[in-house]
Design an enzyme around this catalytic site. Structure first.
Site, PDB file in Angstrom:
ATOM      1  N   GLY A 249      26.038 -35.820   7.979  1.00 49.38           N
ATOM      2  CA  GLY A 249      25.336 -36.915   8.643  1.00 49.38           C
ATOM      3  C   GLY A 249      24.038 -37.277   7.938  1.00 49.38           C
ATOM      4  O   GLY A 249      23.706 -38.464   7.790  1.00 49.38           O
ATOM      5  N   ASP A 250      23.305 -36.268   7.476  1.00 47.41           N
ATOM      6  CA  ASP A 250      22.068 -36.518   6.734  1.00 47.41           C
ATOM      7  C   ASP A 250      22.373 -37.227   5.417  1.00 47.41           C
ATOM      8  O   ASP A 250      21.609 -38.084   4.957  1.00 47.41           O
ATOM      9  CB  ASP A 250      21.343 -35.202   6.448  1.00 47.41           C
TER      10      ASP A 250
END
Length: 308
Positions: A249-250
């Site tokens: 996600g990052d």
């Protein structure tokens, strides 16, 4: 300039086992330590893509020294406020493919140190900068801390928000350029189970009404949805073998910022974000630029037609 805010960074200790057993002595076959936290991960991804960013936030103790040293080794800029207590340690266990995480307890940030941070921020952030507000907030800070930040920086700053709960709610109301919840965080936020694509899209529109200009909703193997002011896009997941979802996600956030920095169209920025998140999921560690590029041809972005 691009800034990532790190209120709760960590020393991430990774341990891999073939057969971890409770109540017994277990010896890992792989053991390594990395600086962690969502903001730091975004900065690391950007560095992998030859984009500079600066980490801001709080560090303390021997763990803080480790994090700062490693960040410098990566060539990432930083300007952390030093605190007395040790920065936290997170344990990430891979037991024959089954991933378990133990989140360490956050150090206390005093009101004095928080005020010092806001003063630094006000003198640092300039018009048109990009700032990433991601990750959890320490219990010693009020849950409106991200909202405080948005109010203290120029209105032209592009704010990217990736958190959850009350911290998310207080910040989105102040107006943000992008939010990136996954489907589980979205269901948690709205306290309901989504049973169709239409329901997920409707929830994304609600986030836009609350203050988000753009919304990316990741749905795991089902792909993702991107809502802009003018269009809705659906993106697939490229083919690959899942190695670890940690940091995916990052990496999606980092890929999105890369597209913005290169002045891609929003559609192409979204495509690069998907490739970036997927490249991390298919890798040991965070995505490399070449790995991300190799996935772009396998990604299809389709415009979703719906009555808005």
């Amino acid at each position: 300039m691009i800034y990532t805010i790190n209120f709760n960074p960590a020393l991430d200790h990774y341990l891999t086992f073939d057969n971890f057993q409770e109540d017994k002595l277990n010896t890992p076959n792989l053991d390594y330590k990395l600086p962690g936290g969502k903001g730091i991960n975004v900065s690391k991804i950007l560095k992998n893509y030859s984009i500079d960013s600066t980490c801001l936030g709080f560090l303390g103790g021997f763990t803080g020294d480790f994090i700062e040293t490693k960040i410098k080794e990566y060539g990432i800029l930083s300007d952390f406020i030093k605190i007395k207590e040790d920065s936290r340690i997170n344990i990430k266990i891979n037991n024959n493919g089954i991933e378990t995480e133990i989140s360490g307890i956050a150090p206390k940030i005093s009101e004095e140190k928080y005020t010092e941070f806001l003063t630094l921020l006000k003198s640092t952030i300039k018009d048109e900068d990009i700032i990433v507000l991601s990750g959890s907030l320490p219990k010693s800070l009020a849950q409106n801390a991200y909202g405080d930040i948005i109010e203290s920086i120029p209105s032209s700053t592009k704010v990217i928000l990736d958190t959850r709960g009350q911290a998310f709610l207080s910040a989105i109301k102040k107006g943000v350029f992008l939010v990136k919840p996954n489907i589980h965080e979205l269901e948690e936020f709205f306290n309901k189970k989504f049973n169709s694509l239409e329901e997920i899209i409707t929830s994304g529109k609600e986030l836009q009404k609350m203050g988000a200009t753009n919304v990316i909703i990741s749905m795991g193997k089902e792909g993702s949805i991107f809502l802009t002011q003018d269009n809705i896009y659906i993106g697939n997941v490229p083919k690959g073998t899942l190695i670890s979802s940690v940091g995916a996600g990052d990496s999606m956030v980092g890929g999105f910022i890369y597209g913005l920095s290169k002045q891609f169209s929003l559609e192409e920025t979204y495509k690069f974000a998907i490739a970036s998140g997927s490249a991390t999921a298919f890798s040991q560690g965070l995505a490399k630029y070449e790995t991300t590029l190799n996935l772009l041809s396998d990604i299809t972005i389709k415009k979703y037609e719906v009555n808005r």
